[in-house]
Design an enzyme around this catalytic site. Structure first.
Site, mmCIF file in Angstrom:
data_model
loop_
_atom_site.group_PDB
_atom_site.id
_atom_site.type_symbol
_atom_site.label_atom_id
_atom_site.label_comp_id
_atom_site.label_asym_id
_atom_site.label_seq_id
_atom_site.Cartn_x
_atom_site.Cartn_y
_atom_site.Cartn_z
ATOM 1 N N TYR A 113 -119.180 -19.898 29.919
ATOM 2 C CA TYR A 113 -118.044 -20.131 29.007
ATOM 3 C C TYR A 113 -118.585 -20.756 27.731
ATOM 4 C CZ TYR A 113 -114.122 -22.393 26.727
ATOM 5 O OH TYR A 113 -113.208 -22.798 25.788
ATOM 6 N N GLU A 139 -112.903 -18.579 21.554
ATOM 7 C CA GLU A 139 -113.371 -18.670 22.929
ATOM 8 C C GLU A 139 -114.036 -17.376 23.380
ATOM 9 O OE1 GLU A 139 -110.766 -21.727 25.664
ATOM 10 O OE2 GLU A 139 -110.031 -19.690 25.431
#
Length: 389
Positions: free
Chosen positions: A109, A197
């Site tokens: 991530y 993101e």
């Protein structure tokens, strides 16, 4: 302003961030053409909506044949995708993204957000990619690394090396990670993003680092600097009432209660909703008409909040600082007459010319109750809506 994944990946590519090949389709024929261009026999089909949690909701599917591709695309397009972020009504799917299936070795991530307390852009990274990052932050906070960027010097090499070590990447992957982080930071700053993101950022079995997902939010306050994003807007992904509110410079968010709120100032609006809850009521909306509200805006605000069939009372809470209370009262009277309000209206005014404003409301001949303070106003509104007050 939210971007679809396929739009975000177009920006990623412009900033040198590796993304899988692929394309967006609005019909089965285009989806099949994209698959043919990509080659292979397996593809991933992703519903394009402004919400996370698509995979768990059936919005991301692997297909192993052209026939299965056709069936999957046909079933997604025109459907309402319901995820944990959309609410029960879901969001319409008008585009799907077709990509080859990535040969994933690891899922990571990587994201960037504004830390308003520090007034800095902060990178967030975790080796637990592919999961809801909110769950990681809550349940395993030690697995979430943060890295603060000094706006004077920008992202420095030691920072992406530090992230690489924390993610337990091989050292030879550090330059590729640095390229991704530098691209994200430039995109964030140059496009006035509020959130970027990649979840997951994958390491493939060939050793490449690729952004197989992408999420970008652009700061609405900077939209005037970016006319290139006008074509990126998708009104179907927004609440129709919120869109109508924006036309009149109103900040409106629908809620599930039965007491409509009309307030000037976001902080005052939050306090108003809190007091309604405190006294046993349920707010039907958040509505900030702004500090310089006018009679016309008040009328449009009444129309907006009364379009909710669940509203059983209206609480107007206005502090007359920039505008006088008597002008606000005049606007309320005109609005109630014009809109033909059929539910109880409670008004609390405070500020410049407050006595004159209250007197106008009392002698209007309309079903408008006035309150001397916010607590009394909240109690009166709750009682008017059938609560105890």
């Amino acid at each position: 302003m939210n971007l679809h994944e396929y739009q975000a990946k177009q920006l990623f590519a412009e900033y040198g961030i590796p993304v899988p090949p692929g394309g967006a389709a609005r019909d089965v024929q285009r989806a099949r053409a994209i698959a043919a261009e990509l080659g292979g026999e397996r593809w991933v089909v992703k519903a394009q909506v402004h919400a996370g949690g698509r995979g768990k909701a059936g919005g991301v599917k692997l297909v192993d044949s052209v026939d299965e591709l056709d069936q999957t695309v046909a079933s997604m397009l025109g459907s309402q995708l319901v995820t944990h972020q959309t609410g029960p009504e879901g969001l319409p799917v008008h585009h799907v993204l077709i990509e080859p299936v990535s040969d994933v070795q690891r899922e990571l991530y990587l994201g960037a957000i504004i830390d308003r307390a520090r007034e800095r852009v902060v990178f967030m990274a975790s080796s637990l990619g592919g999961m809801d990052i909110e769950e990681v932050a809550t349940d395993q906070p030690d697995m979430l690394l943060t890295c603060t960027v000094d706006p004077v010097v920008g992202l420095e090499p030691y920072q992406w090396r530090q992230v690489g070590f924390e993610l337990q990447l091989d050292v030879d992957k550090f330059p590729a990670l640095g390229k991704v982080m530098q691209g994200l930071y430039r995109l964030f700053m140059e496009k006035d993003a509020s959130l970027v993101e990649i979840n997951p950022l994958v390491v493939t079995r060939d050793g490449d680092i690729v952004a197989v997902d992408a999420k970008i939010n652009i700061d609405d306050n900077a939209a005037f600097r970016h006319p290139e994003f006008d074509s990126y807007k998708d009104a179907t992904q927004e609440n129709s009432k919120e869109l109508e509110a924006k036309k009149f410079d109103l900040n409106y968010i629908p809620l599930d209660g039965n007491i409509a709120c009309m307030v000037n100032g976001a902080g005052l609006a939050m306090a108003t909703m809190d007091l309604i809850k405190l006294h046993g009521g349920q707010p039907a909306n958040f509505l900030d008409v702004g500090g310089g509200t006018t009679a016309e805006k008040v009328a449009e605000a009444f129309k907006l909040i009364l379009s909710d069939e669940h509203v059983e009372a209206v609480l107007v809470n206005i502090f007359g600082g920039i505008v006088r209370c008597d002008l606000i009262a005049e606007g309320i009277i005109k609005a109630v007459e014009e809109v033909h309000v059929a539910v109880p209206v409670v008004v609390r005014l405070e500020g410049t010319n407050v006595d004159k404003g209250k007197d106008m409301l009392r002698h209007s001949g309309l079903a408008i109750e006035t309150a001397d303070n916010l607590t009394d106003a909240a109690r009166m509104a709750v009682k008017a809506a059938g609560g105890q007050g």
